[in-house]
Design an enzyme around this catalytic site. Sequence first.
Site, PDB file in Angstrom:
ATOM      1  N   ILE A   1      -7.500  23.508 -13.210  1.00 40.06           N
ATOM      2  CA  ILE A   1      -6.855  22.612 -14.164  1.00 40.06           C
ATOM      3  C   ILE A   1      -6.925  23.213 -15.562  1.00 40.06           C
ATOM      4  O   ILE A   1      -8.009  23.493 -16.077  1.00 40.06           O
ATOM      5  CB  ILE A   1      -7.510  21.207 -14.149  1.00 40.06           C
ATOM      6  CG1 ILE A   1      -7.573  20.661 -12.720  1.00 40.06           C
ATOM      7  CG2 ILE A   1      -6.731  20.268 -15.065  1.00 40.06           C
ATOM      8  CD1 ILE A   1      -6.248  20.621 -11.993  1.00 40.06           C
ATOM      9  N   LYS A   2      -5.757  23.391 -16.142  1.00 41.01           N
ATOM     10  CA  LYS A   2      -5.654  23.981 -17.475  1.00 41.01           C
ATOM     11  C   LYS A   2      -5.620  22.857 -18.505  1.00 41.01           C
ATOM     12  O   LYS A   2      -4.773  21.959 -18.432  1.00 41.01           O
ATOM     13  CB  LYS A   2      -4.383  24.826 -17.554  1.00 41.01           C
ATOM     14  CG  LYS A   2      -4.350  25.852 -18.658  1.00 41.01           C
ATOM     15  CD  LYS A   2      -3.121  26.738 -18.466  1.00 41.01           C
ATOM     16  CE  LYS A   2      -3.006  27.792 -19.532  1.00 41.01           C
ATOM     17  NZ  LYS A   2      -1.718  28.533 -19.385  1.00 41.01           N
ATOM     18  N   VAL A   3      -6.545  22.928 -19.453  1.00 41.00           N
ATOM     19  CA  VAL A   3      -6.775  21.841 -20.401  1.00 41.00           C
ATOM     20  C   VAL A   3      -6.746  22.406 -21.821  1.00 41.00           C
ATOM     21  O   VAL A   3      -7.299  23.483 -22.066  1.00 41.00           O
ATOM     22  CB  VAL A   3      -8.153  21.184 -20.124  1.00 41.00           C
ATOM     23  CG1 VAL A   3      -8.451  20.097 -21.127  1.00 41.00           C
ATOM     24  CG2 VAL A   3      -8.210  20.634 -18.702  1.00 41.00           C
TER      25      VAL A   3
END
Length: 213
Positions: A82-84
Amino acid sequence: MKFFIDTANLEEIKKANELGILAGVTTNPSLVAKENVPFHDRLREITSIVSGSVSAEVISTDAEGMIEEGEELAKIAPNITIKVPMTKEGLKAVKVFSEKGIKTNVTLIFTANQALLAARAGATYVSPFLGRLDDIGHNGFELISTIADIFNIHGIDTEIIAASIRHPLHVTEAALRGAHIATVPYKVLMQLFNHPLTDQGIEKFLADWNRQK
């Protein structure tokens, strides 16, 4: 240093994967929008090709929304990361993801302090942006060196992804400065293979071989 490809284009991913050098893929909303396909469908396609990390970015700006999005994305395949974004809300989400065993990539890193905060929140990866720092006259290479030094001093396992790579020199310098990974557009990845003397050498070897036959 490992290579990720920065694209959501299936043909580019397939071609890069066939080379035997690809360790993962990074995407972002802009890259996916270019493909004109449903986001989740494209991620399923990518994860069926690549066994390494595939970064999928959330678009919510609050932690609750990011967590909800991220949990849905993580269900697509076990290799989804997950890219945050590097924000306070983003790091709240990273902490929750970390506690649940969901890998994260904190993006839009422009300072060593941001990288350290992300790592302490539990980020699997941090992504300092080289090209965008170049654009404003800052030294992205020094940033990678500083982050790598800090992580080494304090025994931090978070990996550094050199991002916003524009040309082959960025790749070389990222490797020299301690980045664990470079995420590279397909065009730049192809440029890494090329040198005129390599081509000339192959032509000469073939010419010599054909003459003696």
